[in-house]
Design a protein around this motif. Sequence first.
Motif, PDB file in Angstrom:
ATOM      1  N   CYS A  60      82.086  85.794 -50.359  1.00 25.18           N
ATOM      2  CA  CYS A  60      80.989  86.766 -50.488  1.00 25.18           C
ATOM      3  C   CYS A  60      81.158  87.769 -51.623  1.00 25.18           C
ATOM      4  CB  CYS A  60      80.822  87.547 -49.179  1.00 25.18           C
ATOM      5  SG  CYS A  60      80.573  86.507 -47.716  1.00 25.18           S
ATOM      6  N   ILE A  94      75.074  90.029 -42.908  1.00 25.03           N
ATOM      7  CA  ILE A  94      76.045  88.945 -43.097  1.00 25.03           C
ATOM      8  C   ILE A  94      75.896  87.907 -41.989  1.00 25.03           C
ATOM      9  CG2 ILE A  94      78.503  88.363 -43.146  1.00 25.03           C
ATOM     10  CD1 ILE A  94      78.994  91.186 -44.294  1.00 25.03           C
ATOM     11  N   PRO A 104      77.255  81.180 -47.891  1.00 23.63           N
ATOM     12  CA  PRO A 104      77.226  81.166 -49.350  1.00 23.63           C
ATOM     13  C   PRO A 104      76.176  80.185 -49.867  1.00 23.63           C
ATOM     14  CG  PRO A 104      79.466  80.888 -48.511  1.00 23.63           C
ATOM     15  CD  PRO A 104      78.545  80.696 -47.359  1.00 23.63           C
TER      16      PRO A 104
END
Length: 846
Positions: A60, A94, A104
């Motif tokens: 991240c 997240i 991702p």
Amino acid sequence: MSIWKRCAIVLAFAVGPLALSLNTTPAEESAQQSELLNDSLKRQQVEFKNEISPFLNSYCVACHGPDDQSGERRFDVLTGDISDLNSLADYQDILDQLNLGTMPPSDETQPSTDELRKTIKWLTQAIATFHETHRPTPSETVLRRLNAREYKNTIRDLFNLKTLIFDPSHGFPKDRAVDHLDNIGESLVISGYQLERYLDAAEIIVNKAMFPVEQPEIQTWRFTDGFRQQKEIDQVHVKVTGFDHLRLYDVRGADKHEGGYAPIHAFAEGVPEDGVYEIRFLAEAVNRKHPYDPDFLGTDPDEPLRLGIVPGDHLVGHLHKPQPIEPLLAAIDLADKKEWYSVDVWLDAGYTPRFTFENGLMDARNLWSKLIRKYPDDFPKQKRPGIVEARFNAIKYGKLPQIRIHEVEIQGPIYKQWPKPSQQVVLGDDWTEVAATENLPPAQLHRHLHQFLSRAYRRPATDEEIARIVDVIDARSQPGRSNIEALSDGLKTVLCSPNFLYLDEGEEGELSAYALASRLSYFLWSSMPDEELFQLADSGEILKEEVIREQVERMLESPKSSEFLDGFLGSWLTLRDLGSSPPDRKDFSKFYHYDLDRAMRQETIFFAQHLLDENLSVLNFLDSDFTFVNKRLADHYDIDVEFENWYDFQQVALKDNRRGGLLGQASVLTVTANGIDTSPVVRGVWILENLLGTPPTPPPPDIEPLDPDVRGTTTIREQLQKHRDNPACNDCHRSIDPPGFALENFDAIGGWRNSYGKGKPIDASSELATGESFKDVRDFKTLLRKHPDTFLRGLTGKLLAYSMGREIHPTDRPTIDRIVQELDESGHGFRDLIVLVALSEPFRSR
């Protein structure tokens, strides 16, 4: 790994109530609970340091770290401590992105299944712990002002007034919207100008409600000749008709009207009083079966010619041109011969009826010359080129479809009861006696004011509040003024009171019975509570869960629930903006000729109403095998179906799911275009923001907007690809562009197209941020319906915000998740969703 495999490993972790020993004192229980919580937080910190922080650094921080903060998110500084709403938003974001599989990015290194599972587990538990140990943050705004829609509806119901023509909010400043919602209390500030408008509105409203004191006598007006219409065609009509009848040619949607409206100029000042008026007229449809190419004229010879009646106000502008307020008061299909017709319509004082041709020609001014050029043998050879002679020849010698009106009679006002309803609202059965005797004893006045103020303030009025209004009335009781006039001044004061203009929902905590009744009524009716809700508030029964459920069901059955669909769909789908970017008249003339604007809006409303009435799944918003169309919209969609009435809407089965759901409806496709062309970016943002509730981050201020003339590109896809070559743009556009490309086969008014201009084929395929690909809008909608959680959360959050009149906070997430879970278990019914929102703790709390 695909998103769906990732979602399959997501565990339903939830932190339950902490287990406590039996037979302990409250103090001991609190100490044990605090100790267990501290142990849990310590374990969270160790796990974050050992497992979560390395995960973030690996997958991240490259895009959300010191060098790059994509989406205005920076994760390298996270410590594992969720201590406030800002950090909660980061961790929730997240978790959501991991569950969705959008992060991702699919073209970056992917975590292992075990890494993903551990990270999702930790995030889920940490967020749940925060929600269990932190009270929701109350809204900062204690009072929420009525917006313009709510004000208009409340005035209508408070005084029992007709608001078909009369809009008491006319001239108010536009309400500022937050996330497209126009009822968010924090944004509904008040200005000095707004206060002036409230004073002006109160004067007009009360005068309209209270006067005249005595019932007006019925009058009759007859018109048989002298029918002038407008300067441009009067010079022809005087020679052809001698002004012995009215003639209509154009539809209301025409650009430069010639014969689009037929006013009665001898009745330009309109009716003397508000009321119902009978309008009788002798009319005929002429040249319905015309000798010309139907496609050239844009009319169908099999369709009856349809006459409409709309109101007109000579103080606003010319009566032969469109006006801001002109609802269709009546519509009649005419016979192909002279016949008498009669309709009863409501007219406000000062308004005059105007006749219209609802399915007439389009832009007759341009048609005169075109007709002569196309059919030169049917007309005399023009001596002088130009519009004047062409107009004369086309009208005199042509056989264009038209409506002729030979006589008109207007009679009224006609009242079913007197005193009228608005007067009875104020004085009930005492009106006649008070008006006749000029006597309104203090006790009688106090009783009526208590009833009126309690309804206006949406809670029992206090003696002090009543006394203040009595003081105003006493001060205005001067020689030469009647007691009803003095009472009217008191009512104007009520309408300017904060107690009327604002919804007082009290302090933090559970809503009072009266506040809850108002929240329900403004949620589902955009107006004040009715008598049943007031009674349930008086008794306190409204606070019971089963009563709330019963009332929601009852209120949704009321005709007033149409206000919910108008308000919510206008906000959620931005339908309120439909028409704000008018489609190009040259390329999209049928939008104006066939009143597609109204038809588009009606389709979406009928569609949502059907889901509501039948409690059908809200997933039909994503895709469905049915919709609602009238004849003109069916033609626009290339749907072959029989209609008994050309103008009525009917449910139709969709054999091709291009049109299924909101993304195939012309209202959405038009409101997401600029009126001239389409943009995958605009439509992509709309889908993310409105349909999925995941708005993209605004572009950085130093990024130039997309240049429509990028050197060396030939299609919008190539333009966007060059735009995405900029790393600062790619991060957002990889999410925005694919949903937008899915809709590229739809033009600026929702018509289907297979190519752009000059025959360039349209490529509607793309790949989502999850790595999944689709070929066109059909495939795209299939993906949306297959995995609907994001849509369900977005819709639930939007509906919850609309219902409460405040923005959604991060602390509302558990409520949204619970509602979505219950929806999953019950079949996703639209009505079920509304009930669950009304029963939720945030809705019932301040």
